[in-house]
Design a protein around this motif. Structure first.
Motif, PDB file in Angstrom:
ATOM      1  N   GLN A  59       0.847  -1.183   0.000  1.00 29.13           N
ATOM      2  CA  GLN A  59       0.000   0.000   0.000  1.00 29.13           C
ATOM      3  C   GLN A  59       0.885   1.237   0.000  1.00 29.13           C
ATOM      4  N   SER A  60       0.701   2.073  -1.018  1.00 30.23           N
ATOM      5  CA  SER A  60       1.570   3.240  -1.163  1.00 30.23           C
ATOM      6  C   SER A  60       0.730   4.512  -1.223  1.00 30.23           C
ATOM      7  N   SER A  66      -4.175   7.336  -1.178  1.00 31.46           N
ATOM      8  CA  SER A  66      -3.665   5.984  -1.024  1.00 31.46           C
ATOM      9  C   SER A  66      -3.751   5.239  -2.349  1.00 31.46           C
ATOM     10  N   ARG A  93      -6.381  -2.347   3.340  1.00 33.42           N
ATOM     11  CA  ARG A  93      -5.993  -1.641   4.556  1.00 33.42           C
ATOM     12  C   ARG A  93      -4.813  -2.302   5.262  1.00 33.42           C
ATOM     13  N   TYR A  94      -4.129  -3.177   4.553  1.00 34.20           N
ATOM     14  CA  TYR A  94      -2.898  -3.765   5.071  1.00 34.20           C
ATOM     15  C   TYR A  94      -1.721  -3.042   4.418  1.00 34.20           C
ATOM     16  N   ASP A  95      -0.657  -2.878   5.171  1.00 38.69           N
ATOM     17  CA  ASP A  95       0.496  -2.159   4.624  1.00 38.69           C
ATOM     18  C   ASP A  95       1.139  -2.939   3.489  1.00 38.69           C
ATOM     19  N   SER A  96       1.103  -4.259   3.604  1.00 38.59           N
ATOM     20  CA  SER A  96       1.605  -5.108   2.528  1.00 38.59           C
ATOM     21  C   SER A  96       1.067  -6.504   2.772  1.00 38.59           C
ATOM     22  N   LYS A 194       8.161   5.401   7.865  1.00 43.09           N
ATOM     23  CA  LYS A 194       7.026   6.288   7.597  1.00 43.09           C
ATOM     24  C   LYS A 194       6.801   7.145   8.836  1.00 43.09           C
ATOM     25  N   TRP A 335       8.318   9.156   3.690  1.00 42.19           N
ATOM     26  CA  TRP A 335       8.568   7.721   3.512  1.00 42.19           C
ATOM     27  C   TRP A 335       9.982   7.592   2.984  1.00 42.19           C
TER      28      TRP A 335
ATOM     29  N   MET B  57       3.271  -2.966  11.697  1.00 41.49           N
ATOM     30  CA  MET B  57       2.554  -2.931  10.430  1.00 41.49           C
ATOM     31  C   MET B  57       1.139  -3.452  10.545  1.00 41.49           C
ATOM     32  N   ASN B  58       0.285  -2.957   9.692  1.00 42.02           N
ATOM     33  CA  ASN B  58      -1.058  -3.513   9.580  1.00 42.02           C
ATOM     34  C   ASN B  58      -0.974  -4.739   8.699  1.00 42.02           C
ATOM     35  N   THR B 176       1.912   2.681  13.718  1.00 42.95           N
ATOM     36  CA  THR B 176       2.524   2.177  12.484  1.00 42.95           C
ATOM     37  C   THR B 176       3.307   3.318  11.833  1.00 42.95           C
TER      38      THR B 176
END
Ligand code: FES
Ligand SMILES: [Fe+2]
Lengths: 450, 187
Positions: A59-60, A66, A93-96, A194, A335, B57-58, B176
């Motif tokens: 997710q960037s 987003s 909604r997950y960072d990766s 971040k 970032w 992290m999520n 996070t």
């Protein structure tokens, strides 16, 4: 101020070297940046090493929005707006992670890795003959380009090719993305910091354009020594690789600016990374291997740079790419993507990541002082009186050579890079066509128009 | 350590006294930081200290154990330092020109929920104890800058005469994206 009344000359006076404080604090100008600049410029999204497998996503962000960088089953990379076509919910909604579908939490529309809308609950009863699934795919970027593993995208399908936009800044970006021994590409991202800081995003970008003048603000780390040879008694925050080099501040027609260095003709390896003999040996090897491979070209080594508008880099000690995402006129989300050669020995990667952590970002001993300066410079520029007085950008005014490309080279510490950067910034807010945005001279413009 | 083992530990006759001793040590340690007695603080850190603050992290449900936190020994975290680096951070503040801490912030550490979760070789005569706690750290900077850092800490303390040394510290900040411009303070 209405957008039709926007006159760049009100803010940017490059003849006299004066730039209004408004561009760092004014909410209307910020809104225009989001509207006219971040919707068109090429932006850095992530690195292919962050999504190596089919179904991987990261997710960037692009500007203040987003986006999802993902790899489909055919191993193609995609970049989408992270917002459902139905009511806008974030579909990821997950960072990766790894997935086969992006299923919206709200009403469960489900999108494939190529962004196509695949699943709509009760489709037959509720939407038959009305909902065109293809037309309701995730919103995709206008153009995307994977350059040596670094993924860039723009929302504007009419934007020029990535490399046209990059122009002569290419050979400097190469110095960041290529292996230390000169092989093209081959870098990987080993982590991403971040964090939020209360400053205008352009303070950060400008810092990397080659504000070598602020070196003095890092005196505390230079005094105590935190560099890769600090344990061997070398003071400063890096090795002295550039001691005998000629420094160059180069600006490009599309607004990019770098500070790089040119080693003398008969250059030899300068001992560095001496905290660990094994790591030192590796970099010594890389130095001579690169020299053998690249010849004369190996004399160019990177320091810092900023690709217009918000993509910064540190080319060497430490080595990373940064994004400065705007949150508000006076708030930025930083970032930082840390890079190493993917095939470097484990001991080298371990050495580098430790050096990066003590140097860079909000926990880094060097960059904490940058953040302090950006914050208080922003805060002290908000006042009604303060805003009447522009910032001074007169450093080395008139002291540069024009390049064939229509950019410039300065051979002394200079604010020509930011002057050039804000010229392009004003053109974006003006809504200027792409040939103006990337072109100094006519032949260059022609190339961009093709 | 499993919940049952922890409970067995807590009901051990020696537990309460040791818990109080360890908590007292940790309170003393943060007092040195808040009082800016950094050199005295450094003296409480073992030579082989690992000072680690992962990034969080999520991640999808079920992936937390494997992926929620960055790991020591690989990749990038907020901190993965040794005593040398922390000594450098102290020396940097003491230059008087480390602008991120010049003028110095006001920092207040609150520690709670101090529990011993392991003792090696035993609670009766521990050479090392693993201690879990919660922290709430308030930082006030210059005039209007305020940050609140909240999270969990996992410390390994090593017996040193009649006191302890910090041998390992893991700091789990419950954020996070870091909601602060800097991490210029000690945890
Ligand atoms: S908002 Fe996504 S399905 Fe309704
Ligand atoms: Fe800096």
């Amino acid at each position: 101020m209405s957008s039709s009344a926007f006159r760049p000359a009100d803010y940017i006076d490059n003849e006299r070297g004066l730039i209004s404080r408004e561009i760092f604090v004014n909410p209307e100008l910020h809104r225009q940046e989001l509207d006219k600049l971040f919707t068109r410029a090429w932006l850095f999204v992530g690195h292919e090493s962050q999504v190596p497998l089919a179904g991987d996503f990261f997710q960037s962000r692009m500007g203040d929005e987003s986006v999802i960088l993902c790899r489909d089953k055919a191993m193609q990379l995609h970049v989408f707006l992270n917002s459902c076509r139905h009511r806008g919910m974030k579909v990821c909604r997950y960072d990766s992670g790894n997935t086969s579908l992006f299923t919206c939490p709200y009403h469960s529309w489900a999108y494939g890795l190529d962004g196509k809308l695949l699943g709509v609950p009760q489709f037959r009863e509720l939407y038959q003959h009305t909902l065109d699934k293809d037309a309701n795919s995730l919103i995709t970027v206008g153009r995307m380009h994977n350059y040596k593993g670094a993924v860039f995208a723009t929302w504007d399908p009419g934007a020029p090719d990535f490399e046209t936009w990059l122009g002569g800044a290419k050979e400097h970006l190469d110095l960041v993305l290529d292996c230390r021994d000169g092989r093209p590409g081959g870098s990987e991202v080993i982590g991403v910091h971040k964090w939020i800081f209360p400053s205008n995003w352009k303070f950060a970008a400008e810092n990397f354009l080659g504000d070598t003048y602020h070196n003095i603000s890092h005196r505390s780390v230079d005094l105590i020594g935190i560099g890769p040879s600090a344990r061997a008694g070398v003071t400063g925050r890096r090795d002295n690789e550039m001691d005998k080099a000629k420094h160059i501040w180069a600006g490009f027609p599309a607004g990019h600016g770098v500070h790089s260095a040119i080693l003398p003709e008969d250059n030899e390896y300068i001992p560095s990374f001496m905290n660990d003999p094994e790591v030192e040996e590796y970099f010594r090897h890389c130095f001579y291997e690169r020299k053998r491979r690249m010849g004369e070209k190996s004399r160019l080594i990177p320091f810092t740079g900023n690709l217009f508008p918000n993509i910064s880099f540190h080319g060497r000690q430490p080595r990373n790419l940064c994004n400065w995402h705007p949150h508000s006129p006076t708030e930025t989300e930083g970032w930082r993507f840390f890079l190493v050669d993917a095939d470097a020995p484990a001991v080298v990667k371990d050495f580098l990541r430790r050096y990066y952590m003590r140097y860079s970002g909000p926990a880094g001993m060097t960059e904490q002082d940058d953040m302090e300066n950006w914050l208080y410079a922003t805060a002290a520029s908000r006042g009604a009186i303060a805003r009447r007085h522009p910032f001074n950008y007169q450093q080395s005014l008139g002291k540069w050579d024009v390049t064939a490309e229509g950019g410039h080279n300065s051979w002394q510490v200079s604010e020509q890079n930011p002057r050039n950067y804000y010229r392009v910034w004003a053109e974006f807010l003006n809504g200027s066509p792409w040939d103006v945005l990337v072109g100094g001279d006519p032949s260059y413009r022609q190339q961009a128009a093709q | 350590m499993s919940e049952t083992l922890e409970r067995r530990l807590a009901t051990h006759p020696r537990y309460a006294a040791l818990q109080a001793e360890v908590a007292e040590f940790l309170f003393h340690e943060v007092e040195l930081i808040d009082d800016r007695r950094y050199d005295e603080w450094l003296a409480l850190l073992a030579e082989d200290l690992v000072y680690f603050m992962p990034q969080r992290m999520n991640v999808k449900f079920g992936e937390h154990a494997a992926r929620e936190n960055t790991r020591a020994g690989t990749g990038i975290s907020w901190f993965e330092e040794d005593k040398w680096t922390l000594g450098k951070r102290v020396a940097q503040i003491q230059t008087g020109v480390h602008y991120a801490e010049e003028p110095l912030s006001r920092v207040c550490h609150m520690l709670s929920n101090v529990r011993i979760t392991a003792a090696v070789p035993s609670l009766d005569d521990p050479a090392e104890v693993t201690v879990s706690s919660r922290f709430l750290v308030y930082q006030n900077r210059v005039e209007y800058e305020n940050y609140t850092f909240i999270g969990k800490r996992h410390d390994v303390l090593r017996r040193h005469g009649d006191s302890w040394l910090v041998a390992r510290r893991e700091i789990l900040l419950d954020q996070t994206v870091l909601l602060a411009k800097n991490l210029s303070i000690f945890f």
